[in-house]
Design an enzyme around this catalytic site. Structure first.
Site, short mmCIF file in Angstrom:
data_model
loop_
_atom_site.label_atom_id
_atom_site.label_comp_id
_atom_site.label_asym_id
_atom_site.label_seq_id
_atom_site.Cartn_x
_atom_site.Cartn_y
_atom_site.Cartn_z
N ASP A 113 33.20 30.64 25.71
CA ASP A 113 32.05 31.54 25.68
C ASP A 113 30.73 30.77 25.69
O ASP A 113 30.64 29.66 25.17
CB ASP A 113 32.15 32.41 24.41
N THR B 14 40.10 41.59 31.19
CA THR B 14 40.15 42.89 31.86
C THR B 14 38.80 43.60 31.74
O THR B 14 38.48 44.47 32.55
CB THR B 14 41.27 43.78 31.25
N ASN C 223 35.91 41.96 31.97
CA ASN C 223 34.93 41.28 32.82
C ASN C 223 34.68 41.99 34.16
O ASN C 223 33.70 41.70 34.84
CB ASN C 223 35.34 39.81 33.07
N THR D 75 37.36 38.47 18.49
CA THR D 75 38.58 38.08 19.19
C THR D 75 38.58 38.57 20.64
O THR D 75 39.30 38.03 21.48
CB THR D 75 39.84 38.59 18.46
C1 FPP Z 1 32.12 33.59 28.97
O1 FPP Z 1 30.78 33.18 28.97
C2 FPP Z 1 32.82 32.97 30.09
C3 FPP Z 1 33.47 33.63 31.07
C4 FPP Z 1 33.58 35.09 31.14
C5 FPP Z 1 34.09 32.94 32.18
C6 FPP Z 1 34.71 31.62 31.83
C7 FPP Z 1 34.93 30.87 33.05
C8 FPP Z 1 34.77 29.55 33.21
C9 FPP Z 1 34.43 28.59 32.16
C10 FPP Z 1 35.00 29.01 34.53
C11 FPP Z 1 36.38 28.47 34.67
C12 FPP Z 1 37.16 29.47 35.36
C13 FPP Z 1 38.35 29.26 35.93
C14 FPP Z 1 38.92 30.35 36.69
C15 FPP Z 1 39.12 28.01 35.87
P1 FPP Z 1 29.66 34.30 29.17
O2 FPP Z 1 29.37 34.38 30.62
O3 FPP Z 1 30.07 35.57 28.55
O4 FPP Z 1 28.47 33.65 28.41
P2 FPP Z 1 27.33 34.44 27.62
O5 FPP Z 1 28.00 35.17 26.49
O6 FPP Z 1 26.44 33.35 27.14
O7 FPP Z 1 26.68 35.36 28.60
#
Ligand code: FPP
EC number: 2.5.1.-
Length: 241
Positions: free
Chosen positions: A22, A68, A70, A193
């Protein structure tokens, strides 16, 4: 034997580490960059962390890459994350294979383009006999969705209600062959979680480092593993003999 009864039940080195990666968006925002720059930096970070995990002798690493929930993000971000998965497989799979990594997927591959589904399936097939480290990719995964999916399968197969116990239910999860996580790490300081391994994490140790995922380095990983080693796991029982 249920695979959830990991032989390392009281071991100081976790057998299975699961990570909610995250903070990519906030990492980018703080630098005045688009959110995708955060996801890209987070992807680069995976190389470091996978290698560090393997070096520590951890057998399973689960990565929550797309939930799911996202799907509710902007279309461009969804497309960007799909593109990253495709690129990562193209770029990294041969090397991961050479290093003995096995790729496992949990969640639903349908919902992804057929090209991407085929790419993921080919990567799973290529690496299926590797044993050094298991990389479990949670992509289009949700914990509640997994439980619903398991219940539906049990109903379709007319499972006898008298046979339903924790071992049986575990066999119907996407994680049937995977031990429950010993340690779950969620970066960025958020303490939720978020539908991650709902069935499997009831006795996991959770650690919430404050750093955003792109900044979660080998030192942060070591801190989390050290903290895990200090925890007193009792699984609802009394202190270990
Ligand atoms: C959460 O951060 C992260 C995700 C939803 C995506 C995670 C994906 C990667 C690290 C890339 C690697 C992927 C693969 C397929 C190997 P956020 O975007 O929710 O962050 P924020 O809460 O700061 O907005």
């Amino acid at each position: 034997m249920t695979t959830n009864e990991a032989p390392s039940r009281f071991s100081k080195v976790p057998r299975h580490v699961a990570i909610i990666m995250d903070g990519n968006g906030r990492w980018a925002q703080e630098r005045g960059l688009p959110r995708m720059a955060g996801h890209r930096a987070g992807t680069e970070n995976l190389r470091t962390i996978i290698r560090a995990i393997a070096k520590l002798g951890i057998e399973y690493l689960t990565l929550y890459a797309f939930s799911t929930e996202n799907w509710s993000r902007p279309k461009t971000e969804i497309a960007g994350l799909m593109h990253i998965l495709s690129e990562v497989i193209d770029r990294e799979i041969e090397e991961l294979h050479a290093e003995g990594a096995r790729l496992i997927h949990i969640g639903h591959l349908d919902g992804l383009s057929s090209t991407l589904q085929n790419k993921v399936r080919a990567a799973i097939e290529l690496t299926r006999h590797n044993q050094r480290i298991n990389i479990v990719l949670a992509f289009n995964y949700g914990g509640r969705d997994e439980i619903i999916h398991a219940i539906k399968r049990m109903l379709v197969e007319r499972v006898n209600p008298d046979d339903v116990d924790e071992t049986l239910v575990s066999h119907y999860m996407f994680t049937a062959e995977i031990p429950d996580p010993d340690l779950v790490i969620r970066t960025s300081g958020e303490q939720r979680t978020s539908n991650f391994l709902t069935w499997q994490t009831v006795y996991s140790e959770w650690i919430f480092p404050k750093v955003y995922w792109p900044d979660f380095n080998e030192e942060e990983l070591q801190k989390a593993v050290d903290e895990y080693a200090r925890r007193d796991r009792r699984f609802g029982g009394l202190k270990e003999a």
